[in-house]
Design a protein around this motif. Structure first.
Motif, PDB file in Angstrom:
ATOM      1  N   UNK A  52       0.959  -1.184  -0.020  1.00 46.55           N
ATOM      2  CA  UNK A  52       0.022   0.020  -0.055  1.00 46.55           C
ATOM      3  C   UNK A  52       0.860   1.342  -0.100  1.00 46.55           C
ATOM      4  N   UNK A  53       1.889   1.334   0.728  1.00 44.57           N
ATOM      5  CA  UNK A  53       2.704   2.359   0.664  1.00 44.57           C
ATOM      6  C   UNK A  53       3.323   2.509  -0.475  1.00 44.57           C
ATOM      7  N   UNK A  54       3.722   1.379  -1.272  1.00 44.76           N
ATOM      8  CA  UNK A  54       4.426   1.714  -2.783  1.00 44.76           C
ATOM      9  C   UNK A  54       3.250   2.387  -3.823  1.00 44.76           C
ATOM     10  N   UNK A  55       2.148   1.801  -3.450  1.00 42.50           N
ATOM     11  CA  UNK A  55       1.138   2.575  -4.276  1.00 42.50           C
ATOM     12  C   UNK A  55       0.914   4.067  -3.891  1.00 42.50           C
ATOM     13  N   UNK A  56       1.005   4.305  -2.604  1.00 45.37           N
ATOM     14  CA  UNK A  56       1.026   5.775  -2.347  1.00 45.37           C
ATOM     15  C   UNK A  56       1.987   6.627  -2.580  1.00 45.37           C
ATOM     16  N   UNK A  57       3.180   5.996  -2.965  1.00 46.87           N
ATOM     17  CA  UNK A  57       4.270   6.810  -3.309  1.00 46.87           C
ATOM     18  C   UNK A  57       4.060   7.108  -4.894  1.00 46.87           C
ATOM     19  N   UNK A  58       3.456   6.269  -5.492  1.00 50.46           N
ATOM     20  CA  UNK A  58       3.121   6.568  -7.102  1.00 50.46           C
ATOM     21  C   UNK A  58       2.115   7.550  -7.174  1.00 50.46           C
ATOM     22  N   UNK A  59       1.303   7.685  -6.166  1.00 52.29           N
ATOM     23  CA  UNK A  59       0.202   8.692  -6.426  1.00 52.29           C
ATOM     24  C   UNK A  59       0.863   9.881  -6.028  1.00 52.29           C
ATOM     25  N   UNK A  60       1.780  10.134  -5.016  1.00 58.64           N
ATOM     26  CA  UNK A  60       2.018  11.184  -4.504  1.00 58.64           C
ATOM     27  C   UNK A  60       2.828  12.168  -5.302  1.00 58.64           C
ATOM     28  N   UNK A  61       3.718  11.649  -6.305  1.00 58.12           N
ATOM     29  CA  UNK A  61       4.391  12.602  -7.225  1.00 58.12           C
ATOM     30  C   UNK A  61       5.192  11.880  -8.326  1.00 58.12           C
ATOM     31  N   UNK A  62       4.705  12.476  -9.528  1.00 56.50           N
ATOM     32  CA  UNK A  62       5.391  11.878 -10.762  1.00 56.50           C
ATOM     33  C   UNK A  62       6.819  12.002 -10.737  1.00 56.50           C
ATOM     34  N   UNK A  63       7.328  12.895 -10.096  1.00 58.29           N
ATOM     35  CA  UNK A  63       8.967  13.093  -9.822  1.00 58.29           C
ATOM     36  C   UNK A  63       9.446  11.658  -9.233  1.00 58.29           C
ATOM     37  N   UNK A  64       8.658  11.310  -8.254  1.00 62.89           N
ATOM     38  CA  UNK A  64       9.099  10.062  -7.598  1.00 62.89           C
ATOM     39  C   UNK A  64       8.873   8.541  -8.316  1.00 62.89           C
ATOM     40  N   UNK A  65       8.324   8.471  -9.620  1.00 62.85           N
ATOM     41  CA  UNK A  65       7.912   7.575 -10.076  1.00 62.85           C
ATOM     42  C   UNK A  65       8.987   6.475 -10.281  1.00 62.85           C
ATOM     43  N   UNK A  66      10.079   7.073 -10.715  1.00 65.70           N
ATOM     44  CA  UNK A  66      11.215   5.885 -11.065  1.00 65.70           C
ATOM     45  C   UNK A  66      11.877   5.358  -9.815  1.00 65.70           C
ATOM     46  N   UNK A  67      11.999   6.290  -9.020  1.00 63.27           N
ATOM     47  CA  UNK A  67      12.342   5.591  -7.514  1.00 63.27           C
ATOM     48  C   UNK A  67      11.126   4.572  -6.922  1.00 63.27           C
ATOM     49  N   UNK A  68       9.836   5.159  -6.966  1.00 60.23           N
ATOM     50  CA  UNK A  68       8.995   4.137  -6.701  1.00 60.23           C
ATOM     51  C   UNK A  68       9.005   2.665  -7.518  1.00 60.23           C
ATOM     52  N   UNK A  69       9.114   2.859  -8.665  1.00 66.61           N
ATOM     53  CA  UNK A  69       9.152   1.770  -9.597  1.00 66.61           C
ATOM     54  C   UNK A  69      10.611   0.630  -9.018  1.00 66.61           C
ATOM     55  N   UNK A  70      11.702   1.349  -8.758  1.00 66.92           N
ATOM     56  CA  UNK A  70      12.883   0.618  -8.191  1.00 66.92           C
ATOM     57  C   UNK A  70      12.323  -0.076  -7.169  1.00 66.92           C
ATOM     58  N   UNK A  71      12.161   0.866  -6.082  1.00 70.02           N
ATOM     59  CA  UNK A  71      11.491   0.090  -4.788  1.00 70.02           C
ATOM     60  C   UNK A  71      10.462  -0.966  -5.011  1.00 70.02           C
ATOM     61  N   UNK A  72       9.506  -0.988  -5.801  1.00 67.94           N
ATOM     62  CA  UNK A  72       8.698  -2.125  -5.982  1.00 67.94           C
ATOM     63  C   UNK A  72       9.250  -2.847  -7.060  1.00 67.94           C
ATOM     64  N   UNK A  73      10.596  -2.856  -7.766  1.00 67.94           N
ATOM     65  CA  UNK A  73      10.952  -3.762  -8.803  1.00 67.94           C
ATOM     66  C   UNK A  73      10.013  -3.900  -9.775  1.00 67.94           C
ATOM     67  N   UNK A  74       9.581  -2.709 -10.123  1.00 67.66           N
ATOM     68  CA  UNK A  74       8.437  -2.756 -11.290  1.00 67.66           C
ATOM     69  C   UNK A  74       9.008  -1.956 -12.502  1.00 67.66           C
ATOM     70  N   UNK A  75       8.916  -2.958 -13.636  1.00 66.98           N
ATOM     71  CA  UNK A  75       9.625  -2.405 -14.818  1.00 66.98           C
ATOM     72  C   UNK A  75       8.356  -2.235 -15.675  1.00 66.98           C
ATOM     73  N   UNK A  76       8.402  -1.420 -16.775  1.00 67.12           N
ATOM     74  CA  UNK A  76       7.396  -1.399 -17.978  1.00 67.12           C
ATOM     75  C   UNK A  76       8.014  -1.677 -19.251  1.00 67.12           C
ATOM     76  N   UNK A  77       6.981  -1.921 -20.256  1.00 70.08           N
ATOM     77  CA  UNK A  77       7.537  -2.579 -21.494  1.00 70.08           C
ATOM     78  C   UNK A  77       6.279  -2.320 -22.405  1.00 70.08           C
ATOM     79  N   UNK A  78       6.707  -2.099 -23.716  1.00 71.12           N
ATOM     80  CA  UNK A  78       5.803  -2.081 -24.735  1.00 71.12           C
ATOM     81  C   UNK A  78       6.141  -3.135 -25.969  1.00 71.12           C
TER      82      UNK A  78
END
Length: 710
Positions: A131-157
């Protein structure tokens, strides 16, 4: 102790339940997991606290006085909109509607009452962290990359038309690959997937392109040459004019979650000591085996196993040794089962557990696809042979055996509950037949169990209704012909059953715990009878009273004897206590202290049924004894069996060497008397001299003989 969730941020939890005990246990669990905990008894109180400050985790009961848990969730939705929050609903085991409704109103997860508090600690930490990881994603776009690293979440197309697969940098970190090109093909991504999962993942991608529906799957990826991790892949389709153009998705490392889930499952479904399936997992496995048998038209056998004399090993060598024994037995049970003994698998391909530990020294084995009863019998024999092999425990070689009961589906029951009950009944029947064997269930066993239960109820009322009678069997000095003592023998005069044999009700009294009350009655009655003979002007003989092992284990002997002597006012020298070898050797050092105290009071002490137990000679010389009583099993064939004759001769010699008197029980023939006398044993007891007599008959014998103290 578990560390807090985050060293920089203190997580806050709110427990909402109207039961004080639940709140107390929840607080203890969550505080151990690193939370600062607040409590609320009602939904209104919870809403008030939430409006003041939103907690990181809410543990919320469904049923609350006034505003219920669902209403609290609905209020959270109105208050927070699309902001993330973590709510774990608490509901009953069978309340499926409440679970469904909880998710509909926005609950994050649920737990079932009664709650496994240790499991809740793991689950709460994981939910709060996610839940804290999701909060971080909502709080600031600037912290998105950091939040992805914490959550070990990568994106692809994946650009479908030209098969271009675009990675984000975080995928490099998840897959632990250096220098991976950020553009490639679908196959370049699939090459990172575990070979066993690769075709499945490809088919999901292709199916999504065809039907346009988003997907979310868990799969394994390869790390290095032999390692693997778990990831969660999600994707949605972007279309142009109705045609799929690209798939956009994420890859998240969920290995930690999988590990936690496995830990939770292990705690919930497996025995910590042996690693075998526990009762919960066993029930599920048996239900699945029955369902598979119904579908296939086959049989299932349930073996219920209980170790023989496990309590004796536990009491003698200690609980650590007992635990080691259980582990070794568990290992033997797993190894002695063959591949064909259990083949059922669940839809995900995992084999159901065959061997389970229900608790204590009770184990179960589920056998599937058996063609006949003899298939189960073969396995049972194999188990008995493996279990009875010597076991090394703390530098000692010990031997243990097992009693097994077998019930069959569908012959002995149409469901798991009846199979368990009937296998258990068969196991107890195996024990009654001498243990170290197996028995198939039969309906007569239940009849016997019902009868035994009825007799136990009647036995509990026997003391209140004065249904017990004390008889006395004379002990004779065959040289002088005088009665030197009597043994007090309890009889149960049932108003409907008649005289119930001690061989029937004494074992039942020992198992049910009623033996202590019966022993107390026998002790008091015998002492009062001695007093009665004295008051009648008769010089009484010594009365021997048998004591059960339970009295010694519970340290009740001294108080029982003191009370009986005080009530009767007799000389302690008229009372003799008979103790079996097995009782003496349990907690021998403590037993010696008790025997010394009894001896100091002036009582006589003897070992009953000597030669049938496990006396250590080093201990025997330390016990303050007066007499050894030779068991009737040796006396009965002393004139026809050389081994019995040798044992009796050795016991007599041992008694003399220790300056102890010796008495032979169960003497029924003149030939037996002659043999015993010729080897120096002159004190005897048995039907050759007298059957057990009433107190009045003994009084008449004493008057006629003018007998005195022995």
């Amino acid at each position: 102790m578990d560390a807090p969730l985050d060293s920089a941020v203190v997580q806050r939890a709110l427990v909402v339940d109207d039961e004080p005990m639940v709140r107390m246990l929840a607080r203890a669990t969550l505080e151990k997991a690193g939370f600062v905990v607040e409590e609320a008894q009602t939904g209104d109180q919870a809403i008030s606290l939430i409006e003041q400050s939103m907690p990181d985790l809410i543990l919320l009961d469904v049923l609350l006085p006034g505003v219920d848990g669902f209403s609290v969730c609905q209020h959270l939705n109105r208050l927070l909109g699309d902001q993330p929050y973590a709510v774990v609903m608490m509901t009953g085991l069978d309340d499926h509607d409440s679970i469904q409704k909880a998710y509909e109103v926005g609950a994050t997860d649920f737990v079932i009452k009664p709650i496994n508090w240790q499991v809740l600690g793991y689950r709460a930490k994981y939910i709060a962290r996610a839940n804290q990881a999701v909060k971080d994603l909502h709080s600031s776009e600037a912290r998105l990359k950091y939040a992805q690293q914490v959550a070990r979440l990568g994106s692809w197309e994946w650009l479908v038309d030209n098969d271009v697969f675009i990675f984000s940098e975080i995928i490099n970190q998840i897959f632990e690959i250096e220098g991976l090109q950020l553009r490639g093909s679908l196959q370049s991504f699939l090459d990172l997937v575990h070979p066993s999962d690769r075709e499945y993942v490809r088919s999901v991608f292709e199916e999504t392109v065809r039907n346009g529906a988003p997907f979310g799957i868990d799969t394994r990826i390869l790390i290095g040459s032999c390692g693997e991790r778990f990831v969660h892949i999600e994707a949605g389709v972007v279309t142009e004019k109705g045609n799929p153009r690209r798939l956009s998705g994420t890859v998240q490392d969920i290995t930690e979650r999988k590990v936690s889930e496995n830990q939770i499952r292990s705690l919930a479904y497996y025995d910590i000591l042996t690693g075998l399936a526990n009762r919960l997992q066993f029930n599920e496995s048996l239900e699945a085996a029955i369902a598979a048998a119904v579908a296939a038209g086959r049989k299932v056998a349930l073996i219920f196993l209980d170790l023989d004399r496990f309590k004796f090993i536990n009491d003698t060598l200690g609980h650590d040794a007992g635990d080691l024994l259980l582990k070794q037995v568990a290992t033997r049970l797993k190894h002695c089962l063959r591949k064909g003994d259990c083949v059922t698998r669940d839809p995900l391909g995992e084999r159901y557990d065959t061997v389970s530990r229900l608790g204590g020294d009770e184990f179960t084995i589920v056998l599937e696809n058996i063609a006949s009863d003899q298939d189960a019998a073969k396995v049972a024999r194999r188990i008995i042979e493996d279990v009875e092999k010597p076991i090394e425990l703390m530098g000692r070689e010990v031997f243990v055996t097992a009693s097994l009961g077998i019930s069959l589906f569908p012959d002995d029951g149409a469901n798991a509950l009846s199979l368990i009950k009937n296998a258990d009944s068969a196991m107890y029947h195996a024990k009654a037949l001498g243990a170290n064997n197996f028995q198939f269930y039969s309906s007569s066993m239940n009849d016997s169990a019902v009868e035994r239960l009825a007799m136990e109820g009647e036995l509990r009322k026997a003391l209140e209704r004065n249904e017990f009678l004390l008889c006395y069997q004379p002990q004779i000095d065959t040289v002088s012909g005088a009665m030197v003592a009597v043994e007090a023998l309890v009889r149960w005069q049932h108003p409907e059953r008649g005289v119930v044999s001690p061989g029937v009700f004494i074992p039942l009294a020992e198992e049910s715990g009623l033996i202590t009350a019966i022993d107390n009655w026998v002790m008091t009655t015998a002492c009062r009878q001695i007093r009665s003979w004295q008051d009648a002007g008769i010089s009484p003989v010594r009365v021997a009273v048998n004591l059960s092992g339970r009295d010694f284990m519970q340290n009740k002997v001294l108080s029982m004897v003191n009370e009986a002597l005080e009530v009767s006012g007799i000389d302690p020298g008229y009372l003799e206590l008979e103790i079996t070898e097995g009782v003496l050797m349990k907690k021998a050092d403590e037993t010696i202290q008790t025997l010394n105290a009894l001896k100091a009071m002036g009582l006589k002490l003897s070992i009953d049924d000597f030669g049938t137990g496990y006396s250590s000679l080093s201990y025997l010389q330390r016990f303050p004894l007066d007499m050894l009583k030779i068991d009737r099993s040796f006396v009965s064939d002393v004139t026809s069996n050389g081994n019995s004759a040798a044992i009796v001769t050795a016991i007599i010699a041992l008694a003399f060497s220790l300056s102890l008197d010796v008495l032979a029980e169960g003497v029924e023939t003149a030939e037996q008397q002659s043999f015993l006398q010729s080897h120096g044993c002159s004190r005897m007891q048995g039907y050759l001299f007298s059957t057990p007599q009433t107190a009045e008959a003994i009084e008449g014998m004493l008057k006629n003989a003018g007998a005195g103290r022995g």
